[in-house]
Design an enzyme around this catalytic site. Structure first.
Site, short mmCIF file in Angstrom:
data_model
loop_
_atom_site.label_atom_id
_atom_site.label_comp_id
_atom_site.label_asym_id
_atom_site.label_seq_id
_atom_site.Cartn_x
_atom_site.Cartn_y
_atom_site.Cartn_z
N GLY A 157 0.86 -1.19 0.00
CA GLY A 157 0.00 0.00 0.00
C GLY A 157 0.89 1.24 0.00
O GLY A 157 2.05 1.19 -0.42
N ARG A 158 0.34 2.34 0.52
CA ARG A 158 1.09 3.60 0.51
C ARG A 158 2.47 3.48 1.14
O ARG A 158 3.47 3.94 0.59
CB ARG A 158 0.29 4.67 1.27
CG ARG A 158 -0.78 5.36 0.47
CD ARG A 158 -1.50 6.37 1.37
NE ARG A 158 -2.20 5.64 2.41
CZ ARG A 158 -3.49 5.36 2.38
NH1 ARG A 158 -4.24 5.77 1.38
NH2 ARG A 158 -4.05 4.68 3.36
N ARG A 236 1.80 -3.73 12.71
CA ARG A 236 1.14 -3.92 14.00
C ARG A 236 1.75 -5.15 14.67
O ARG A 236 2.06 -6.15 14.01
CB ARG A 236 -0.36 -4.16 13.83
CG ARG A 236 -1.17 -2.89 13.54
CD ARG A 236 -1.24 -1.97 14.76
NE ARG A 236 -2.05 -0.79 14.53
CZ ARG A 236 -1.59 0.39 14.10
NH1 ARG A 236 -0.31 0.55 13.84
NH2 ARG A 236 -2.42 1.42 13.92
N GLU A 265 1.61 -3.64 23.80
CA GLU A 265 2.35 -2.39 23.89
C GLU A 265 1.91 -1.68 25.16
O GLU A 265 0.70 -1.56 25.35
CB GLU A 265 2.08 -1.50 22.67
CG GLU A 265 2.68 -2.09 21.40
CD GLU A 265 2.47 -1.23 20.16
OE1 GLU A 265 1.81 -0.17 20.26
OE2 GLU A 265 2.94 -1.63 19.10
N HIS A 284 6.91 2.02 19.14
CA HIS A 284 5.84 2.43 18.21
C HIS A 284 5.95 3.93 17.87
O HIS A 284 5.04 4.72 18.18
CB HIS A 284 4.46 2.09 18.79
CG HIS A 284 3.39 1.99 17.73
ND1 HIS A 284 2.29 1.21 17.86
CD2 HIS A 284 3.27 2.61 16.52
CE1 HIS A 284 1.52 1.33 16.78
NE2 HIS A 284 2.10 2.18 15.95
N ALA A 286 7.15 5.03 14.59
CA ALA A 286 7.43 5.22 13.16
C ALA A 286 6.82 6.51 12.61
O ALA A 286 7.40 7.17 11.76
CB ALA A 286 6.97 4.02 12.35
C1 GLV Z 1 0.21 4.23 13.66
O1 GLV Z 1 0.62 3.14 13.96
C2 GLV Z 1 -0.91 4.46 12.84
O2 GLV Z 1 -1.63 3.50 12.48
O3 GLV Z 1 -1.15 5.63 12.50
#
Ligand code: GLV
Length: 324
Positions: A157-158, A236, A265, A284, A286
């Site tokens: 995907g993106r 995830r 988490e 988490h 990113a």
């Molecule tokens: C972060 O994990 C999101 O889904 O925006």
């Protein structure tokens, strides 16, 4: 006209919060931790909108606690596995998310993890800080190269596509497994996941968490990877079986893993993965660039306000609510 009441489950960036406050009578949960289930149910009562984070589970119980005046649920994330979307759809409630604006930040971070795991960056820093660096060593902390290797993207995907774009500059050959995606950049599709795992030197996960992808990265998946391969997960935590990953890393059946997401988490500090030098784990983050988090807040606010006005959400994950 009184402003619509909404519950915002955490203090989000001002770029979104200011917009929410302008249009709504907002109760904003001030805690650093998410509201407990009881608090969430209580605060949802009677609101017209909920702006939630990926740490909040939104299901029929929460929607019913809000009651018939609820018009919108806006998730401050692109992933929406924390929301039982069919429960919202069944009640005619649109659910919003924040795609697009975190693509580059997340792809950058997937790349950072890939490089860091390949070149043992956090292990090297631990080594240095522990006073183990006594001299330049010809065989000290040897890692693996990227140039000329194959990067396999699971999900195109993106974010997967943005990772592929970055890979061009690193002389990586890019393949992907995603039956629903057309080729882009330099990436070529492969017909099966097995084929991807068999030939990839780097495997990066870019699928949403769904019933099909839950624990997809299990012992069988890992056994099909090359012993020199690096696994990266910025999707995830639920996509991965952590016990199987621990075994594979401990027995050096793959070279290394880098995870930005875990299940649960936060990861408990006694999790065995944290004892492994060849496992890099981040909390988490990113999408955690200032621009992305500002824009996530802004898009989440825009979705919320559109829903309150009865307008179509700019980013709606269950557009079928508009077909009824
Ligand atoms: C972060 O994990 C999101 O889904 O925006």
């Amino acid at each position: 006209m009184p402003k619509p009441k909404v519950f915002v489950t955490r203090v989000i960036r001002d770029k979104g919060l200011d917009l929410v406050k302008e249009f709504c009578e907002a109760e904003i949960w001030p805690g650093e931790l998410p509201p407990s289930r009881e608090v969430l149910l209580e605060k949802a009562r009677g609101v017209a909108g909920i702006l939630c984070l990926l740490t909040d589970r939104i299901d029929g119980e929460v929607l019913d606690a809000a009651g018939p005046g609820l018009k919108v649920v806006s998730n401050h994330a692109v992933g929406f596995d924390n929301i039982v979307v069919p429960d919202a759809t069944a009640r005619g409630i649109p659910v919003g998310n924040t795609p697009g604006i975190l693509t580059d930040a997340t792809a950058d971070f997937a790349f950072a993890l890939m490089l860091a795991a390949a070149r043992r960056v956090s292990e090297a820093e631990r080594y240095l800080r522990a006073g183990k660096w006594v001299t330049w060593g010809p065989s000290t902390l040897l890692g693996v190269d990227l140039a000329g290797k194959t990067l396999g993207l699971v999900g195109f995907g993106r974010i997967g596509q943005a990772v592929a774009k970055r890979a061009v500059g690193f002389d990586l050959r890019v393949i992907y497994y995603d039956p629903s995606a057309a080729p882009a950049w330099n990436a070529s599709p492969v017909g099966t996941l097995d084929e991807l795992l068999r030939v990839s030197d780097f495997v990066s996960i870019h699928t949403p968490l769904t019933a099909e992808t839950r624990r997809m990265v299990n012992a069988d998946f890992l056994s099909k990877m090359k012993p020199t391969a690096v696994l990266v997960n910025t999707a995830r935590g639920g996509v991965l079986d952590q016990a199987a990953l621990y075994d594979a890393l401990k027995d050096k059946r793959i070279f290394a893993a880098a995870l930005d997401v875990t299940d649960p988490e936060p990861l408990p500090l006694d999790c065995p993965l944290l004892r492994l030098e060849n496992c890099l784990i981040t909390p988490h983050i990113a999408s955690a660039s200032t621009y992305s988090r500002d824009m996530m807040a802004y898009l989440a606010a825009q979705n919320l306000i559109a829903g309150l006005k009865g307008e179509r959400l700019p980013h709606c994950v269950n557009p079928e609510v508009y077909e009824r």
